[in-house]
Design a protein around this motif. Structure first.
Motif, PDB file in Angstrom:
ATOM      1  N   GLU A  22       0.799  -1.113   0.143  1.00  0.00           N
ATOM      2  CA  GLU A  22      -0.061  -0.075   0.086  1.00  0.00           C
ATOM      3  C   GLU A  22       0.996   1.285  -0.014  1.00  0.00           C
ATOM      4  O   GLU A  22       0.430   2.224  -0.632  1.00  0.00           O
ATOM      5  N   ARG A  23       1.872   1.142   0.695  1.00  0.00           N
ATOM      6  CA  ARG A  23       2.713   2.498   0.847  1.00  0.00           C
ATOM      7  C   ARG A  23       3.439   2.772  -0.578  1.00  0.00           C
ATOM      8  O   ARG A  23       3.930   3.823  -1.070  1.00  0.00           O
ATOM      9  N   GLN A  24       4.033   1.448  -0.981  1.00  0.00           N
ATOM     10  CA  GLN A  24       4.708   1.743  -2.533  1.00  0.00           C
ATOM     11  C   GLN A  24       3.481   2.388  -3.557  1.00  0.00           C
ATOM     12  O   GLN A  24       3.911   3.138  -4.100  1.00  0.00           O
ATOM     13  N   ARG A  25       2.468   1.812  -3.279  1.00  0.00           N
ATOM     14  CA  ARG A  25       1.292   2.173  -4.420  1.00  0.00           C
ATOM     15  C   ARG A  25       1.124   3.740  -4.055  1.00  0.00           C
ATOM     16  O   ARG A  25       1.238   4.439  -4.963  1.00  0.00           O
ATOM     17  N   ARG A  26       1.002   4.319  -2.575  1.00  0.00           N
ATOM     18  CA  ARG A  26       0.689   5.472  -2.626  1.00  0.00           C
ATOM     19  C   ARG A  26       1.728   6.359  -2.935  1.00  0.00           C
ATOM     20  O   ARG A  26       1.608   7.658  -3.687  1.00  0.00           O
ATOM     21  N   TYR A  45      12.746   4.719   9.175  1.00  0.00           N
ATOM     22  CA  TYR A  45      13.691   4.247   8.091  1.00  0.00           C
ATOM     23  C   TYR A  45      13.510   4.876   6.754  1.00  0.00           C
ATOM     24  O   TYR A  45      14.346   5.239   5.954  1.00  0.00           O
ATOM     25  N   PHE A  46      12.118   4.525   6.423  1.00  0.00           N
ATOM     26  CA  PHE A  46      11.766   5.158   5.034  1.00  0.00           C
ATOM     27  C   PHE A  46      11.468   6.599   5.251  1.00  0.00           C
ATOM     28  O   PHE A  46      11.360   7.381   4.265  1.00  0.00           O
ATOM     29  N   GLY A  47      11.110   7.118   6.392  1.00  0.00           N
ATOM     30  CA  GLY A  47      10.813   8.465   6.827  1.00  0.00           C
ATOM     31  C   GLY A  47       9.810   9.318   5.694  1.00  0.00           C
ATOM     32  O   GLY A  47       9.790  10.156   5.399  1.00  0.00           O
ATOM     33  N   THR A  48       8.531   8.360   5.825  1.00  0.00           N
ATOM     34  CA  THR A  48       7.831   8.747   4.897  1.00  0.00           C
ATOM     35  C   THR A  48       6.589   9.484   5.548  1.00  0.00           C
ATOM     36  O   THR A  48       5.550   9.591   5.011  1.00  0.00           O
ATOM     37  N   SER A  49       6.918   9.893   6.889  1.00  0.00           N
ATOM     38  CA  SER A  49       5.372  10.526   7.545  1.00  0.00           C
ATOM     39  C   SER A  49       5.050  11.683   6.738  1.00  0.00           C
ATOM     40  O   SER A  49       3.968  12.024   6.806  1.00  0.00           O
ATOM     41  N   GLU A  50       5.757  12.309   5.795  1.00  0.00           N
ATOM     42  CA  GLU A  50       5.326  13.572   5.399  1.00  0.00           C
ATOM     43  C   GLU A  50       4.770  13.102   4.021  1.00  0.00           C
ATOM     44  O   GLU A  50       4.303  14.016   3.193  1.00  0.00           O
ATOM     45  N   GLY A  51       4.972  12.059   3.832  1.00  0.00           N
ATOM     46  CA  GLY A  51       4.337  11.586   2.312  1.00  0.00           C
ATOM     47  C   GLY A  51       5.274  11.845   1.220  1.00  0.00           C
ATOM     48  O   GLY A  51       5.608  12.823   0.634  1.00  0.00           O
ATOM     49  N   ILE A  82      10.190  11.779  -3.176  1.00  0.00           N
ATOM     50  CA  ILE A  82      11.167  11.413  -3.738  1.00  0.00           C
ATOM     51  C   ILE A  82      10.933   9.861  -3.919  1.00  0.00           C
ATOM     52  O   ILE A  82      11.105   9.117  -2.833  1.00  0.00           O
ATOM     53  N   GLY A  83      10.970   9.662  -5.179  1.00  0.00           N
ATOM     54  CA  GLY A  83      10.799   7.985  -5.537  1.00  0.00           C
ATOM     55  C   GLY A  83      11.985   7.255  -5.824  1.00  0.00           C
ATOM     56  O   GLY A  83      11.748   5.972  -5.637  1.00  0.00           O
ATOM     57  N   ARG A 105      13.896   4.543  -0.820  1.00  0.00           N
ATOM     58  CA  ARG A 105      14.161   3.031  -0.457  1.00  0.00           C
ATOM     59  C   ARG A 105      13.174   2.222  -0.307  1.00  0.00           C
ATOM     60  O   ARG A 105      12.979   0.920  -0.244  1.00  0.00           O
ATOM     61  N   LEU A 106      11.972   2.958  -0.526  1.00  0.00           N
ATOM     62  CA  LEU A 106      10.391   2.004  -0.445  1.00  0.00           C
ATOM     63  C   LEU A 106      10.411   0.811  -1.766  1.00  0.00           C
ATOM     64  O   LEU A 106       9.779  -0.022  -1.461  1.00  0.00           O
ATOM     65  N   ARG A 107      10.971   1.546  -2.849  1.00  0.00           N
ATOM     66  CA  ARG A 107      10.748   0.570  -3.810  1.00  0.00           C
ATOM     67  C   ARG A 107      11.781  -0.801  -3.494  1.00  0.00           C
ATOM     68  O   ARG A 107      11.311  -1.706  -4.280  1.00  0.00           O
ATOM     69  N   ASP A 108      12.961  -0.883  -2.876  1.00  0.00           N
ATOM     70  CA  ASP A 108      13.387  -1.967  -2.745  1.00  0.00           C
ATOM     71  C   ASP A 108      13.183  -2.378  -1.370  1.00  0.00           C
ATOM     72  O   ASP A 108      13.129  -3.853  -1.282  1.00  0.00           O
ATOM     73  N   GLY A 109      12.658  -1.916  -0.533  1.00  0.00           N
ATOM     74  CA  GLY A 109      12.175  -2.595   0.781  1.00  0.00           C
ATOM     75  C   GLY A 109      13.414  -2.548   1.729  1.00  0.00           C
ATOM     76  O   GLY A 109      14.549  -2.313   1.528  1.00  0.00           O
ATOM     77  N   LEU A 110      12.917  -3.048   3.025  1.00  0.00           N
ATOM     78  CA  LEU A 110      13.808  -3.124   4.063  1.00  0.00           C
ATOM     79  C   LEU A 110      14.167  -4.539   4.225  1.00  0.00           C
ATOM     80  O   LEU A 110      13.285  -5.567   3.956  1.00  0.00           O
TER      81      LEU A 110
END
Ligand SMILES: Nc1nc2c(c(=O)[nH]1)N(C=O)[C@@H](CNc1ccc(C(=O)N[C@@H](CCC(=O)O)C(=O)O)cc1)CN2
Ligand SMILES: Nc1nc2c(ncn2[C@@H]2O[C@H](COP(=O)(O)OP(=O)(O)OP(=O)(O)O)[C@@H](O)[C@H]2O)c(=O)[nH]1
Ligand SMILES: [Mg+2]
Length: 444
Positions: free
Chosen positions: A139-143, A370-376, A379-380, A214-219
């Motif tokens: 879901e987060r990768q999709r968003r 790690y992904f620091g995506t709280s701001e949305g 950068i992809g 880094r969301l693309r590759d994952g943890l």
């Protein structure tokens, strides 16, 4: 005819056999292809049922056909879609019929998207977002991919680029007006203020982004530790299926076992490895070597132990969490840590499931930081981050060198605008674009 001007076709839906398959055609011959195969032109953008025929007039399939006249189409060219039955022989017959036309050929990976990009339908960040959306598993990768596809980063970058060019125009106007070098301060000061606030704005975006690309590759989380402590039992629990062999014998796991998890929308790869110990068995030795290697490359290590003894035995770059397993056994209850030993951060029973919700919750929170995506995440990709960093550096340099001469500062501003141009795909050379689009799917 240049390959760019040829008409391309590809299977755009999933791997056959499937219930329905969608074959897309884009280019100057698309209209001819539709009218010959379907016998007539459908009303634009209206699903139309037609019996398709090859050049030999033999029927191919009972299909639904769509026609999008250019330039108001996904690629900017005439686009046709054949929705056929997704059998292998149906597709083979349709491909043969298509390839029989002059200047019609199978598409390269990403070639439809490339044409959309060349025709100004998408900028490069949007094209990258499209590719990431297709590959999104969680879901987060999709968003995040959808934010890029919608142009959130592209729009910001275009705005920044225009403002840099405006500031640079102010300085260059000053240079033109002044005869002997000295540019009037009343021209320079507002330009400098603009550059400085732009620089801070881009810098803040970079800082707020964390590692969203880094969301693309994952943890990658490695489970490591001594033999027989329950590493494979833990990965089976996390995966909720039997991926690894569990046995009471120490040295059971030798190969590295991987599972993909979706933890609250974050993509996480968990790997189970051989228990680390000195051994004479050459097969187990190889297992231990691979275990060490993978634990070193992981983003987080779960170091599992089952006794009350020493647990801290791993030193790598990644953070290590000490996890005490088998807390269901009385003898395994953690003792107070003695001199030199480390208190485990988690107590679990991999076999019974105790403590696992807490461990998973901690993993989700680690992923979040790690992904620091709280701001949305805006950068992809690493490519995008690098170009934004270069932009900030050029802007900073332009402020540093202004004392030495306005021309030098203007040069740095041009460089900053160029970095953003690359981000958007405006100023790139052919081969960089080739590399980016080659990774795309065929039919996209
Ligand atoms: N069958 C089908 N489904 C699909 C696509 C497709 O090409 N075919 N898409 C493929 O990506 C996506 C939808 N995206 C699309 C993007 C632009 C246009 C298009 O025709 N754009 C024109 C007109 C815009 C309008 O009138 O709304 C344009 O941009 O000029 C179509 C689909 C996902 N689903
Ligand atoms: N009581 C108890 N036994 C457990 C627990 N977790 C695992 N075991 C047992 O411990 C033994 C070893 O488990 P494995 O998961 O194979 O251990 P491992 O760390 O993968 O072992 P190697 O692959 O040899 O390094 C098995 O007999 C498991 O059933 C637990 O939480 N409680
Ligand atoms: Mg094992």
């Amino acid at each position: 005819m240049h390959p760019r001007d040829q008409t391309i076709f590809a299977l755009s839906s999933g791997r056959p056999p499937s219930a329905i398959a969608i074959v897309r055609v884009s280019g100057p011959m698309a209209e001819t292809v539709v009218s010959r195969l379907a016998g007539r032109m459908p009303v634009p953008r209206m699903a139309t049922r037609a019996l398709l025929h090859g050049q030999d007039q033999r029927p191919i399939d009972d299909a639904v056909v769509l026609w999008f006249p250019g330039p108001a189409s996904a690629t900017g060219e005439g686009v046709a879609e054949f929705h056929v039955h997704g059998g292998r022989a149906v597709l083979a017959a349709l491909f043969n019929a298509l390839a029989a036309f002059e200047n019609v050929r199978a598409a390269e990976p990403g070639e439809f998207t490339r044409r959309a990009f060349e025709n100004g339908k998408l900028d490069l960040t949007e094209a990258e977002g499209l590719d990431d959306l297709i590959h999104a598993d969680t879901e987060r990768q999709r968003r995040q991919a959808l934010r890029q596809l919608k142009g959130l980063l592209g729009d910001r970058a275009r705005d920044w680029r225009e403002r840099i060019i405006a500031a640079s125009a102010l300085i260059e106007a000053g240079i033109d007006f002044s005869d002997e070098g000295d540019v009037p301060a009343e021209l320079i000061a507002p330009a400098l203020a603009k550059v400085e606030s732009l620089r801070d704005e881009i810098r803040n975006v970079l800082a707020a982004q964390g590692q969203s690309e880094r969301l693309r590759d994952g943890l990658v989380v490695a489970i490591a530790g001594p033999p027989n402590v329950g590493k494979s039992t833990l990965i089976n629990q996390l995966a909720r299926r039997d991926v690894a062999i569990v046995s009471p014998h120490a040295g059971t796991t030798r190969d590295v076992i991987e599972v993909q998890l979706d933890l609250d929308g974050y993509p996480v790869t968990v790997i189970d490895t051989a228990g680390i110990r000195e051994t004479d068995d050459p097969v187990e030795q190889e297992g231990v070597r691979r275990a060490r290697l993978r634990a070193d490359e992981a983003d987080l290590v779960l170091w599992l132990a089952d006794g009350a003894g020493e647990v801290g035995a791993h030193d790598g770059a990644a953070p290590v969490w000490l996890v005490r397993n088998k807390i269901d056994l009385d003898a395994m209850r953690p003792n107070e840590p003695g001199e030199g030993s480390v208190r485990p951060e988690f107590g679990i029973s991999a076999a019974r499931g105790d403590g696992l919700p807490e461990l998973i919750k901690a993993l989700v929170s680690f992923a979040h930081d790690y992904f620091g995506t709280s701001e949305g995440g805006l950068i992809g990709r690493a490519r995008q981050r690098k170009l934004l960093q270069e932009t900030v550096e050029s802007l900073s340099r332009s402020l540093d060198v202004i004392e030495l001469g306005e021309e030098l500062a203007a040069e740095e501003l041009r460089r900053a605008a160029m970095s953003l141009g690359r981000l958007l795909g405006r100023v790139d050379v052919e081969d960089i674009l080739d590399v980016i689009f080659r990774e795309f799917c065929v039919g996209k």
